[in-house]
Every structure is written in structure tokens, then in C-alpha cells.
Write an enzyme that holds these catalytic residues in place. Structure first.
Site, short mmCIF file in Angstrom:
data_model
loop_
_atom_site.label_atom_id
_atom_site.label_comp_id
_atom_site.label_asym_id
_atom_site.label_seq_id
_atom_site.Cartn_x
_atom_site.Cartn_y
_atom_site.Cartn_z
CG ASP A 174 -1.54 1.18 1.15
OD1 ASP A 174 -2.70 0.92 0.85
OD2 ASP A 174 -1.38 1.91 1.91
CE LYS B 25 -3.84 5.18 0.97
NZ LYS B 25 -2.37 4.52 0.72
CG HIS C 96 -4.27 10.20 0.20
ND1 HIS C 96 -2.61 9.46 -0.19
CD2 HIS C 96 -4.58 9.52 1.78
CE1 HIS C 96 -2.30 9.23 1.14
NE2 HIS C 96 -3.35 8.68 2.33
#
Length: 342
Positions: free
Chosen positions: A71, A105, A138
């Protein structure tokens, strides 16, 4: 994600967790048919907390341990290291690109629809990837576009932008159609904000996930129930508490890993408090992305598939009365996601 990979276990869908013995990792089936490993490694490092190369070293080790989900974000400023590490492990034959699930993101200064693809391409360029597996908004908080990722007035207040996030979502759908991303989702959205996208006229693709802060001190019961009802996976950041960066975390907040009830459960199972916190979320059908650049803890956080927390102990953790949000930012934004109950 390659479904034939030896790391893929039983599919977890709509919060129903079924694990056979000897599973290395469980995957979640997303509403677009893609698969996401249920545990990933977070790559955010507060300024000054990591040396150059620490992130790449952590990712290479994590791949060796068995992680396949990573991530990251443009805002973190280290996607070049992330991409370099993953490409190295592909080059040495440890993994193939299709074995890796990378989440990127879209930062707040790129939420205008005409800037969405540019924001995505910035990440692709840094990573040196042809595509991103999952690309998510995000924050539902538009900021003034420009080189400054955190634009502020002289008074110190953030400079917000006026953007229709439904138009942002359409631009993300176009990125998926262009093959630049496999799946699209959101982060830090409350149920009302998520509902706007779901109820959008002409919606082409539903968000596959909503990534939010979630741990035994912020259980997100109602948001989880809402997301499950819409076939959206809840992904937990800060699952073992936060790094407690004083710039954005109230230093008076309690330490999750020192909670006496969690400590007692951990002793019962012969596990660490972090492992209990992670396993607790997994058993609720939540994906987890613990962040660490400490090699020992990276391995430890992954060793959560060889035990199950009994129902009585799940209830005990559920009964912990403390409610704390560590990441409490953009609170002066008129539509801050944290203003709603969930």
C-alpha cells in the site's frame, strides 16, 4: 493477482472468513472480480523517520516473507523506492508482476477531473509500472492544485478547492477503461460520501474498497456494516495504532499496544498484541495494511494465519470502551468525513 499463486488461500467475501489449515495468506474477492491479499504492507514513513533505502529494503524482505500486497501513495514521496524494490524481486525471479497487488492513491491536489490521469501517471512514472492494481481517492478533500501538496494560507489554514467528486470518480473510471488501473476505490470516505458515488446516475464501476483507520480503539462497526451491504471491502490502515507523529497525532491519545485487555488476550494465545489486533480485524472481514520498516515486525505481523481468536475473546475486544481516532486531519474542511457518525 495471479490466482494460481502458492500464496493464495481461501477467498474471503462480504466479510465471511473461511481459512483452511496451512493457508499462507487469504485473499478478498473484490466486486469487480479482482483479488486482494487480505494483509499488505503499508509504506508511509513520516518525515525524518526513515533513511533512504529503508522502504526498498523492507519491501524486498516482505516479499521474501510472503507479502504480495503493498500500500503506497504519491503523497508518501517514496513510490520510486517501492517500484524499484518490487522490480528487483521480479527480476531475480522471486515473483511475477501479476503476483503483486499494489495500491496507489490520488492525492488531494489532483481531484479536479482534468488532473486525475496526470496524478495517476505521476505514480506510474515513479513506480515504473505499466498499471496499478488498485487506485483510490486518498481523501474526499480537494486541495488547491499546484506543486505544493499541502497548500496553506499565511494564517496556516489549508487552501481547499471546490471539486465535484462525482466528476473525479468519472475520471477514475476512464483510467480503468484505459487499462492504467485494474480496480478503483476510495479512502477516508464516510457512508454518506460513499453513497453519493453509489447513487450516481450512470455509475460505471462501484468503488471496490474504502480504506479507513480501523483498530480495536476505532472499530468502525457501522461503516463496516454499510460497506459489506454494498459489497465494498473495508481496508484498515493503522490497524495496530499509529506511528504517533506529533504533527498530526494527539500525544495524549492512549497507546493501543499497551491495552491491558489486548495484552491478556495476546498472552492466552501466545501471540503479540499487534498480531491479536491484526487477526481481530481479519476475522471481521477487514483487510489490513500494518506499516513497519522493522524486519522483525514485518515478519511477525504476517504470522496471523495459524490461529483463530475464539468468539468469547472477539467479544472481549469488542467490549473495549476506548474510542480513539489517531489520524484526525482536515477537521476544518466543511465536508470533513469525520463530522458524520460513520
Amino acid at each position: 493477482l495471479n490466482n494460481n499463486s502458492s500464496t493464495v488461500g481461501v477467498i474471503l467475501h462480504k466479510g465471511r472468513l473461511a481459512m483452511a489449515q496451512n493457508d499462507t495468506v487469504t485473499v478478498l474477492k473484490l466486486n469487480d472480480g479482482s483479488c486482494m491479499p487480505a494483509i499488505g504492507l503499508g509504506t508511509f514513513a513520516p518525515a525524518g523517520s526513515a533513511q533512504k533505502g529503508d522502504c526498498a529494503k523492507a519491501i524486498k524482505y516482505a516479499i521474501e516473507v510472503g507479502y504480495r500486497h503493498f500500500d503506497g501513495a504519491f503523497f508518501y514521496g517514496n513510490e520510486n523506492e517501492v517500484g524499484e524494490a518490487i522490480r528487483e524481486k521480479i527480476k531475480d525471479g522471486t515473483v511475477k508482476r501479476e503476483d503483486i497487488f499494489y495500491t496507489g492513491k490520488l492525492w488531494c491536489t489532483y481531484l479536479r477531473p482534468e488532473l486525475v490521469r496526470k496524478g495517476l501517471e505521476e505514480s506510474l512514472k515513479s513506480l515504473q509500472f505499466d498499471y496499478i492494481d488498485l487506485f483510490i481517492i486518498h481523501w474526499p478533500v480537494p486541495l488547491q492544485p499546484g506543486d505544493d501538496l499541502a497548500p496553506k494560507k499565511e494564517s496556516g489554514e489549508m487552501i481547499y478547492d471546490n471539486v465535484n467528486l462525482l466528476a473525479t470518480w468519472e475520471a477514475l473510471e476512464a483510467c480503468k477503461d484505459a487499462g492504467l488501473v485494474k480496480s478503483i476505490g476510495v479512502s477516508n470516505f464516510n457512508a454518506r460520501q460513499l453513497g453519493k458515488i453509489l447513487n450516481k446516475t450512470g455509475l460505471k464501476y462501484k468503488p471496490v474498497c474504502n480504506q479507513v483507520e480501523c483498530h480495536p480503539y476505532l472499530k468502525q462497526e457501522k461503516l463496516l456494516e454499510f460497506c459489506k451491504s454494498k459489497d465494498i471491502v473495508l481496508v484498515a490502515y493503522s490497524p495496530i495504532g499509529s506511528s504517533r507523529d506529533p504533527k498530526w497525532v494527539d500525544q495524549s491519545t492512549p497507546f493501543l499496544l499497551k491495552d491491558p485487555q489486548l495484552i491478556s488476550v495476546a498472552k492466552k494465545y501466545g501471540k503479540t498484541v499487534a498480531q491479536i489486533a491484526i487477526r481481530y480485524l481479519l476475522q471481521r472481514g477487514i483487510a489490513v495494511i500494518p506499516k513497519s520498516f522493522n524486519l522483525g515486525r514485518i515478519k511477525e505481523n504476517f504470522q496471523v494465519f495459524d490461529f483463530t481468536i475464539a468468539e468469547e475473546d472477539m467479544k472481549l475486544i469488542n467490549s473495549i470502551p476506548i474510542k480513539t481516532r489517531y489520524v484526525n486531519v482536515f477537521t476544518d474542511y466543511p465536508d470533513c468525513p469525520f463530522l458524520d457518525e460513520y
